[in-house]
Every structure is written in C-alpha cells, then in structure tokens.
Design an enzyme around this catalytic site. Structure first.
Site, short mmCIF file in Angstrom:
data_model
loop_
_atom_site.label_atom_id
_atom_site.label_comp_id
_atom_site.label_asym_id
_atom_site.label_seq_id
_atom_site.Cartn_x
_atom_site.Cartn_y
_atom_site.Cartn_z
N HIS A 181 -4.28 41.14 38.99
CA HIS A 181 -3.03 41.76 39.46
C HIS A 181 -1.98 40.67 39.59
O HIS A 181 -2.27 39.53 39.95
CB HIS A 181 -3.24 42.44 40.82
CG HIS A 181 -3.86 41.54 41.85
ND1 HIS A 181 -5.21 41.25 41.84
CD2 HIS A 181 -3.34 40.84 42.87
CE1 HIS A 181 -5.47 40.41 42.83
NE2 HIS A 181 -4.35 40.14 43.47
N GLN A 219 -7.11 34.21 45.90
CA GLN A 219 -7.44 35.50 45.31
C GLN A 219 -8.51 36.19 46.15
O GLN A 219 -9.54 35.59 46.49
CB GLN A 219 -7.94 35.33 43.86
CG GLN A 219 -8.14 36.66 43.16
CD GLN A 219 -8.50 36.52 41.68
OE1 GLN A 219 -8.71 35.42 41.18
NE2 GLN A 219 -8.57 37.64 40.98
N VAL A 237 -8.98 39.89 45.59
CA VAL A 237 -9.41 41.06 44.81
C VAL A 237 -9.58 40.59 43.37
O VAL A 237 -8.62 40.14 42.73
CB VAL A 237 -8.37 42.20 44.88
CG1 VAL A 237 -8.86 43.39 44.07
CG2 VAL A 237 -8.10 42.60 46.34
N HIS A 290 1.43 39.57 41.58
CA HIS A 290 2.31 39.79 42.73
C HIS A 290 3.75 39.63 42.24
O HIS A 290 4.09 38.61 41.63
CB HIS A 290 2.06 38.75 43.81
CG HIS A 290 0.71 38.79 44.43
ND1 HIS A 290 0.46 39.38 45.66
CD2 HIS A 290 -0.49 38.33 44.00
CE1 HIS A 290 -0.82 39.25 45.97
NE2 HIS A 290 -1.42 38.61 44.98
N ASP A 329 2.48 46.23 47.98
CA ASP A 329 1.40 45.53 48.67
C ASP A 329 1.34 46.03 50.12
O ASP A 329 2.36 46.21 50.79
CB ASP A 329 1.65 44.01 48.64
CG ASP A 329 0.39 43.23 48.99
OD1 ASP A 329 -0.16 42.57 48.10
OD2 ASP A 329 -0.04 43.28 50.16
P1 5GP Z 1 -4.93 38.48 46.12
O1 5GP Z 1 -5.21 37.91 47.49
O2 5GP Z 1 -6.22 38.91 45.44
O3 5GP Z 1 -4.05 37.64 45.26
O4 5GP Z 1 -4.07 39.78 46.38
C1 5GP Z 1 -4.61 40.97 46.84
C2 5GP Z 1 -3.48 41.73 47.47
O5 5GP Z 1 -3.87 43.07 47.60
C3 5GP Z 1 -3.10 41.23 48.86
O6 5GP Z 1 -1.75 40.81 48.88
C4 5GP Z 1 -3.36 42.43 49.76
O7 5GP Z 1 -2.39 42.57 50.78
C5 5GP Z 1 -3.33 43.58 48.78
N1 5GP Z 1 -4.17 44.70 49.16
C6 5GP Z 1 -5.48 44.63 49.57
N2 5GP Z 1 -5.94 45.87 49.82
C7 5GP Z 1 -4.91 46.72 49.57
C8 5GP Z 1 -4.80 48.14 49.66
O8 5GP Z 1 -5.72 48.86 50.01
N3 5GP Z 1 -3.58 48.68 49.31
C9 5GP Z 1 -2.54 47.90 48.90
N4 5GP Z 1 -1.39 48.54 48.59
N5 5GP Z 1 -2.62 46.56 48.81
C10 5GP Z 1 -3.79 45.98 49.14
#
Ligand code: 5GP
Length: 116
Positions: free
Chosen positions: A101, A95, A97, A103, A33
């Site tokens: 996915h 969320q 993205v 974590h 991440d």
């Molecule tokens: P969510 O908030 O959807 O559960 O998690 C999305 C995760 O993707 C976040 O923890 C964020 O830090 C990670 N993330 C967003 N953009 C990128 C990226 O460009 N590269 C990487 N490696 N992680 C990303």
C-alpha cells in the site's frame, strides 16, 4: 501472501470490514487511513494480495504506475496536488500490513514532518 490469513486490506476490499473508500478501480482501492498522520492521509492499495511490499510490486511496473497515478489524482482531488508518497518496506521501516500500500500524505503541516 495469498496462502496466509487475509490481510486487513483484503477484508476491506471484500467488504468484510468497513472503510472510508475514496476511489476504486478494477485493480486498486483507496481509503482514508484510520490513524491519519496528515490533514490528508490516504492509502492506495492494489487489490491483489500477491505483493507484500513495493519491491515485489515493482515486478509489475504497470500496476505500480497505476498506484502512483491514482495517488496524484487523489492529491489533486482532496488537496492542492502536492503530496508525499510513502511505502514503508519491512517491519523495521514501520510496515505493519504486509499487503502493499502507498501512503498519500498531503496538507499544510506536512513540512513539519519532513524526513530529508
Ligand atoms: P504500514 O504501517 O503497514 O505502512 O501502514 C498500515 C496503515 O494502515 C497504517 O497507517 C494504519 O493506520 C492503517 N490501518 C490499519 N488498519 C486499518 C483499518 O482497519 N482501516 C484503515 N482505514 N486503515 C488501517
């Protein structure tokens, strides 16, 4: 999902943007991440963009099981094998993205952020 703009994860899978890739199979990719919330913070991501969240992914239980298995393998490889597996589901739950996915969070200070 597939008819929408490709997600940031699809761009990583397609090597359009860089990421620190720690594992890859035909179905999955795992990356670090970019904004880690624990000593070990990996994302295990199905390559298919067909699933917005884990509830949709549950329609494909074999693929969901592969995500869990890869999480366990990586937690053993990069930490002590104990880990928290988080699927934020919906914007109100954090969320950001909408390409499913998991974590994978591990490390000695994890209990400080204990949720329950
Ligand atoms: P969510 O908030 O959807 O559960 O998690 C999305 C995760 O993707 C976040 O923890 C964020 O830090 C990670 N993330 C967003 N953009 C990128 C990226 O460009 N590269 C990487 N490696 N992680 C990303």
């Amino acid at each position: 999902m597939s008819a929408e703009t490709p997600s940031i994860f699809s761009k990583i899978i397609d090597r359009e943007i860089p990421a620190d890739i720690v594992a890859e199979t035909d179905d999955l990719i795992a990356i670090r991440d970019i904004n880690p919330q624990a000593e070990l913070h990996l994302l295990v991501i199905p390559k298919s963009a067909d699933f917005r969240d884990v509830v949709e992914l549950a329609e494909e239980p074999e693929l969901l099981a592969k995500v869990v298995k890869m999480a366990g393998d990586l937690a053993r490889q990069y930490a002590d094998g104990e880990f928290r597996l988080v699927f934020n589901t919906g914007a109100a739950a954090g969320q950001s993205v909408f390409h499913v996915h998991a974590h994978v969070l591990a490390g000695p200070t994890l209990d400080e952020g204990k949720l329950v």
